[in-house]
Design an enzyme around this catalytic site. Structure first.
Site, mmCIF file in Angstrom:
data_model
loop_
_atom_site.group_PDB
_atom_site.id
_atom_site.type_symbol
_atom_site.label_atom_id
_atom_site.label_comp_id
_atom_site.label_asym_id
_atom_site.label_seq_id
_atom_site.Cartn_x
_atom_site.Cartn_y
_atom_site.Cartn_z
ATOM 1 C CB SER A 103 -0.917 0.000 1.213
ATOM 2 O OG SER A 103 -0.134 0.174 2.382
ATOM 3 C CB CYS A 104 -0.101 4.810 -0.435
ATOM 4 S SG CYS A 104 -1.427 4.864 0.783
ATOM 5 C CG HIS A 161 0.927 1.323 7.891
ATOM 6 N ND1 HIS A 161 0.211 1.870 8.950
ATOM 7 C CD2 HIS A 161 0.219 1.624 6.781
ATOM 8 C CE1 HIS A 161 -0.863 2.485 8.491
ATOM 9 N NE2 HIS A 161 -0.889 2.346 7.179
ATOM 10 C CG HIS A 206 -0.731 8.842 3.955
ATOM 11 N ND1 HIS A 206 -1.965 8.772 4.543
ATOM 12 C CD2 HIS A 206 -0.775 7.969 2.909
ATOM 13 C CE1 HIS A 206 -2.721 7.893 3.889
ATOM 14 N NE2 HIS A 206 -2.032 7.401 2.891
ATOM 15 C CD GLN A 235 -3.584 10.744 -0.359
ATOM 16 O OE1 GLN A 235 -2.567 11.288 0.050
ATOM 17 N NE2 GLN A 235 -4.669 11.431 -0.684
#
Lengths: 343, 343
Positions: free
Chosen positions: B138-139, B193, B219, B301
């Site tokens: 993910s980002c 994360h 973010h 993001q």
């Protein structure tokens, strides 16, 4: 080529610079900058000439930005100045332009007295041709006047009541609010937009009020307009759809029912800086009953005045073209019209 | 040309589509769409083939969007699928891809079990080459791993503590909050994360936590990293500055000290959709003391995973190029590196 100097490289200035660079009638002499921040550096790397106060010369050089000249040289080399400096500063600059004998175009943040005429293309272009000092009205007033003048020409507008729902700050402004409030724009009874619009359209009684909300993307306006004789909705939408700078959007078909989705669509359309030069009128919101027309529209505060600034250049430069052709050139160079196909 | 099909045309999908269109090694077969909204229409006008479920064919045609084929035909015509469908849906799609015998690249919103390997270019490209199913993390995890793997290679990272300050929603998402709160991302003790990053970098102990704040732009992550031997700040900045996907920004020189100003700079730089593919590390925030390195970085993001998706295509397609060349090609086509000059 007509030599255009740009004093001020903020939200409006940088957009007008890009527009001037696209137009082969005009040559961008350069921009005036006071601090060597990232935007100076970007402009410099793009090949735009930077003019600075002599005492700042070294600050710029130390950041790798070699100035082209001083502000005095900027004034000498420009045939027309576009002043996009912070509100109020344009008025202070007027004496400089007068001393240098240069015509100038100011922004709506200045008092009307800064110029001979407050200007909005669809309303008073012909009156503006050949003037030495013009003032392009502010973003909200520009958005408002586009609709009112178009309706006025067709249906004879008697009066208009307007509620402006203002964005609190521009996207980059990280020190301005509100972040959690709906605020009256003014403690006065009305906002300045109506009065300002009446400078351009004096025979229509326009009363506006405004609140400020926590968003940075676009303003939204509610207009309630009274016209001379009864009309029907189809007439209104037909008239509005004739103008490239007015974009009718059907939220049901497109899914576009908020300012954030409109900005997303502008990003997807790869508009530079996600600019929306057009008034976005929500088609479903147009209510027509007898002599009364009301509608809701979104106005992109950062870019809406860019086309009018370009038209103002044509007027001050005395370019020998009729209004329709001027608008056509400006719109073509900015890509106005393209979104109509996909909305 | 390797034929790439894109299932999903949301935030990630539309960006990956544009990236694939720029790369002459790959041919974009088309995209799968379920509703004929404005983005279908824009894609169609751009010349992108649209594949739809048979029962939706007429809905698209009635909006002026003629589909190229059905989802079944999409699968047949694609050699590799990039799945950028909404979180969780990719896992459901896996069986379709398996039945059609097509390799696929998934996004970080899917469970790790969707693929053979969770992927992040700077960490495990070589391990990814020739795999049939990859998952681009993910980002936030992508942003985190870029820094950790670069530091790990150079300084041998022992452990990392991370606080993620997440944007509440994407810019277009007008129904998602919070609008006035700082919220724990999870009622668990840690966020996903760190665990996700450890799938890619298993020998480093990574613990992350996260809060959600009312912003849509980027973010921000705070990293506290322990390395094997003492280092000094100059070593750290030198290492980070070697990588095009890591952008060191000095707020003092540039004036860029917030996510809103960073996005404004990306708009000014005319990045499409104001995308920032790079980790933006605030140079002043890098603190180094003995074995400890901490820093603050901003992660866009919406676009940060686009380069890694492109690299993943090279890996799955088995393009015969070393890692450095793959990264160079991807970066060049996306314009990564250009911002270094002006920041």
């Amino acid at each position: 080529m007509i030599k255009v100097g740009l004093n001020g490289y903020g939200t409006i200035g940088k957009r007008v610079a890009d527009a001037v660079l696209k137009n082969s009638r005009f040559q961008l002499v350069g921009i005036v900058k006071y601090t060597p921040d990232y935007s100076s550096k970007m402009a410099f790397k793009k090949g735009i000439n930077i003019y600075v106060p002599p005492e700042k010369w070294r600050d710029f050089e130390s950041q790798g930005v070699t100035p082209k000249g001083t502000i005095q040289e900027f004034l000498e080399e420009s045939s027309i100045i576009i002043d996009a400096s912070p509100s109020g500063k344009g008025f202070a600059n007027l004496s400089l332009y007068k001393a240098a004998g240069k015509p100038a175009i100011f922004q709506g943040g200045e008092k009307p007295e800064v110029a001979e005429l407050s200007f909005s293309t669809y309303c008073n272009y012909d009156e503006a041709v050949g003037r030495k000092y013009l003032r392009v009205v502010s973003c909200n007033t520009t958005g408002l006047l586009r609709i009112l003048c178009v309706l006025h020409k067709e249906f004879n507008v008697k009066r208009a009541r307007v509620l402006v729902i203002r964005r609190g700050a521009d996207p980059k402004e990280d020190a301005r609010g509100p972040i959690n409030s709906i605020k009256l724009e003014s403690v006065e009874d009305v906002s300045h937009h109506g009065k300002d619009a009446m400078l351009v359209l004096p025979n229509v009684k326009i009363i506006s009020q405004a609140v400020v909300v926590p968003t940075t993307l676009m303003h939204v306006q509610y207009l309630d307009v009274e016209v001379a004789t009864p009309v029907i909705k189809e007439q209104v939408t037909e008239v509005l759809s004739r103008y490239a700078r007015i974009l009718l959007v059907d939220p049901k078909k497109t899914g576009l029912d908020s300012t954030s989705k409109l900005i997303e669509a502008a990003r997807d359309f790869l508009r530079s800086r996600n600019d929306i030069y057009e008034n976005v009128v929500f088609e479903n919101s147009i209510l027509v009953s007898g002599n009364s027309i009301s509608l809701i529209q979104a106005i992109h505060q950062e870019s809406i005045v860019v086309p009018e600034n370009m038209d103002a250049l044509y007027a001050v430069a005395g370019v020998k073209l009729p209004l329709e052709k001027v608008v056509e050139e400006t719109d073509k160079l900015l890509g106005i019209g393209g979104l109509k196909d996909v909305f």
